[in-house]
Design an enzyme around this catalytic site. Structure first.
Site, PDB file in Angstrom:
ATOM      1  N   CYS A  99      -3.614 -46.015  12.789  1.00 43.58           N
ATOM      2  CA  CYS A  99      -2.907 -45.047  13.165  1.00 43.58           C
ATOM      3  C   CYS A  99      -2.035 -44.419  11.967  1.00 43.58           C
ATOM      4  O   CYS A  99      -1.138 -45.153  11.746  1.00 43.58           O
ATOM      5  CB  CYS A  99      -1.913 -45.289  14.214  1.00 43.58           C
ATOM      6  SG  CYS A  99      -0.894 -43.891  14.684  1.00 43.58           S
ATOM      7  N   CYS A 102       1.790 -42.923  13.033  1.00 43.63           N
ATOM      8  CA  CYS A 102       2.726 -43.859  13.599  1.00 43.63           C
ATOM      9  C   CYS A 102       2.319 -45.151  13.453  1.00 43.63           C
ATOM     10  O   CYS A 102       1.847 -45.959  12.587  1.00 43.63           O
ATOM     11  CB  CYS A 102       3.434 -43.347  14.820  1.00 43.63           C
ATOM     12  SG  CYS A 102       2.284 -42.812  16.261  1.00 43.63           S
ATOM     13  N   SER A 103       1.923 -45.673  14.914  1.00 46.67           N
ATOM     14  CA  SER A 103       1.530 -47.133  15.009  1.00 46.67           C
ATOM     15  C   SER A 103       0.825 -47.403  16.618  1.00 46.67           C
ATOM     16  O   SER A 103       0.921 -48.467  17.109  1.00 46.67           O
ATOM     17  CB  SER A 103       2.656 -48.111  15.077  1.00 46.67           C
ATOM     18  OG  SER A 103       3.728 -47.699  15.679  1.00 46.67           O
ATOM     19  N   CYS A 104       0.094 -46.175  16.798  1.00 51.93           N
ATOM     20  CA  CYS A 104      -0.571 -46.133  18.190  1.00 51.93           C
ATOM     21  C   CYS A 104      -1.533 -47.553  17.950  1.00 51.93           C
ATOM     22  O   CYS A 104      -2.252 -47.594  17.135  1.00 51.93           O
ATOM     23  CB  CYS A 104      -1.282 -45.156  18.328  1.00 51.93           C
ATOM     24  SG  CYS A 104      -0.164 -43.700  18.551  1.00 51.93           S
TER      25      CYS A 104
END
Lengths: 192, 222
Positions: A99, A102-104
């Site tokens: 991702c 962000c940090s999906c």
């Protein structure tokens, strides 16, 4: 601007205490929530899904066409996994998930993401030079004949990979198979 | 917007520090930040998109020198004060108190019903899928990602802007982050999985990068 630990701790306590005073959260809320992610939700759930796919071709077909529904058959799903997509790694195609914004990450199957997945190095480099990052940083050199597909989780789909079943496990049962499936193999930075 | 968070293909980064045994939280305050974020989003004090946008608005030098959970903490402080849930002066005062008395613990009433609410959200999720008009593009369509960055929140990674890709999958319609982050409505749009060739995007590489995009991020390429 590097804040020291004492300041960070005070900032966090300030928010928590004010929210508790306002009655918006309870004094018990934060710990109860975090404990769920520390003890219940993690890559062991994804490993069950993968092991089922290895032993049950019908399930594998359903998983690859609608992972949300297939995981639901095993009681797996929910927050940050409302739309799951499973992609299969084979001798000729290797998928890896990132991702960049962000940090999906597919929480119901893999838990919350590890530090390396959230790091700026991984987010910046995996999309642009995956062959090199996999070989040098993860110790996974892939042959030139293996096509790499990098999935950037930039909208609502949450991805995980179905690694190849290791050789020599033909007579293993599902539970034993699940024991060898790692988080890394389901993100696509490792093979089994 | 062009923000510090948009890292795909950004130059200058070294090796990934991969450690399979890294703990999920490296300190108690990180653990609390995670729990506080989950708790406050469950009771809808702010939405997912504005939470992301609060992190993206950090100045680049601050974003880059700040760890992951510290970025989450900044977003919590930003959202809770900007939305008027907490008063900024009261937060500053309380921080000073805890700095003076580091051993002081947070005390107050338990709220078991809030955890039950969280359990429901956890189990059933909070899908942002919505009905929308039929999709404009189909699997196999050649599409170009729009060139311009919008001023506010958006989810189109900068590295694909202006490039042509092929629709690999049509994924249904979801709340548009660009407006939802700014309380300008849900405006659901179809989303697509679009494949771009690394060689087209970066001039090198033999892989395909697949990006998930909302319909308004795309225009027909032919």
């Amino acid at each position: 601007m590097v804040s020291d630990e004492a300041e960070l701790r005070a900032r966090v306590k300030a928010l928590e205490s004010l929210l508790v005073e306002r009655g918006l959260i309870g004094a018990d809320t934060v710990d109860q929530i975090v404990e769920v992610y520390e003890s219940e939700i993690g890559p062991l759930l994804g490993a069950k899904v993968v092991a089922r796919a290895w032993v049950d071709p019908g399930f594998k077909e359903r998983l690859l066409s609608d992972a949300t529904a297939a995981c639901g058959e095993l009681g797996i799903g929910g927050l940050q996994g409302e739309q799951l997509v499973a992609v299969e790694n084979t001798d000729s195609v290797h998928n890896v998930v990132v991702c960049t914004l962000c940090s999906c990450y597919p929480w119901p199957v893999l838990g919350i993401p590890p530090n390396w997945y959230k790091s700026p190095e991984y987010r910046a480099r995996m999309v642009a030079e995956p062959r090199r990052v996999l070989a040098e940083d993860f110790g996974l050199p892939l042959g030139e004949d293996v096509e790499i597909r990098v999935q950037d989780s930039s909208a609502e789909m949450r991805y995980f990979t179905v690694p190849q079943r290791p050789a020599g496990t033909e007579d293993w049962d599902e539970e034993r198979l699940a024991g060898v499936v790692t988080r890394e193999s389901m993100v696509g930075v490792a093979v089994l | 917007m062009d923000g510090p968070h948009d890292l795909g293909g950004a130059p200058g980064f070294g090796p990934v520090r991969f450690d399979p045994d890294d703990p999920l939280f490296s300190s108690d305050w990180e653990r609390k930040v995670f729990g506080l974020t989950m708790a406050t989003s469950t009771i809808s004090l702010y939405n997912r998109d504005e939470n992301r946008h609060a992190r993206e608005r950090m100045p680049v030098e601050e974003y880059r020198s700040t760890g992951y959970f510290e970025q989450w903490l900044v977003a919590l402080e930003t959202n809770l004060t900007e939305l008027g849930v907490l008063d900024a002066a009261a937060v500053r005062e309380r921080v000073a108190e805890f700095l003076d008395e580091p051993g002081r613990e947070v005390r107050g009433k338990d709220r078991p019903e809030l955890f039950e609410l969280f359990r429901d959200t956890l189990e059933f999720g909070a899908s942002l899928e919505r009905p929308a008009a039929p999709p404009r593009f189909a699997v196999g369509s050649r599409v170009r990602a729009v060139r311009d960055a919008k001023p506010g929140h958006t989810r189109l990674p900068a590295y694909v802007r202006g490039h042509v890709g092929v629709v690999r999958r049509v994924d249904g319609a979801f709340v548009l982050p660009d407006t939802n982050a700014h309380h300008e409505g849900e405006n659901p749009e179809n989303t697509y999985n679009v494949g771009f060739s690394a060689r087209d995007v970066w001039g090198k590489g033999d892989h395909e990068v697949l990006v998930d995009v909302w319909e308004s991020y795309l225009e027909p390429a032919d």
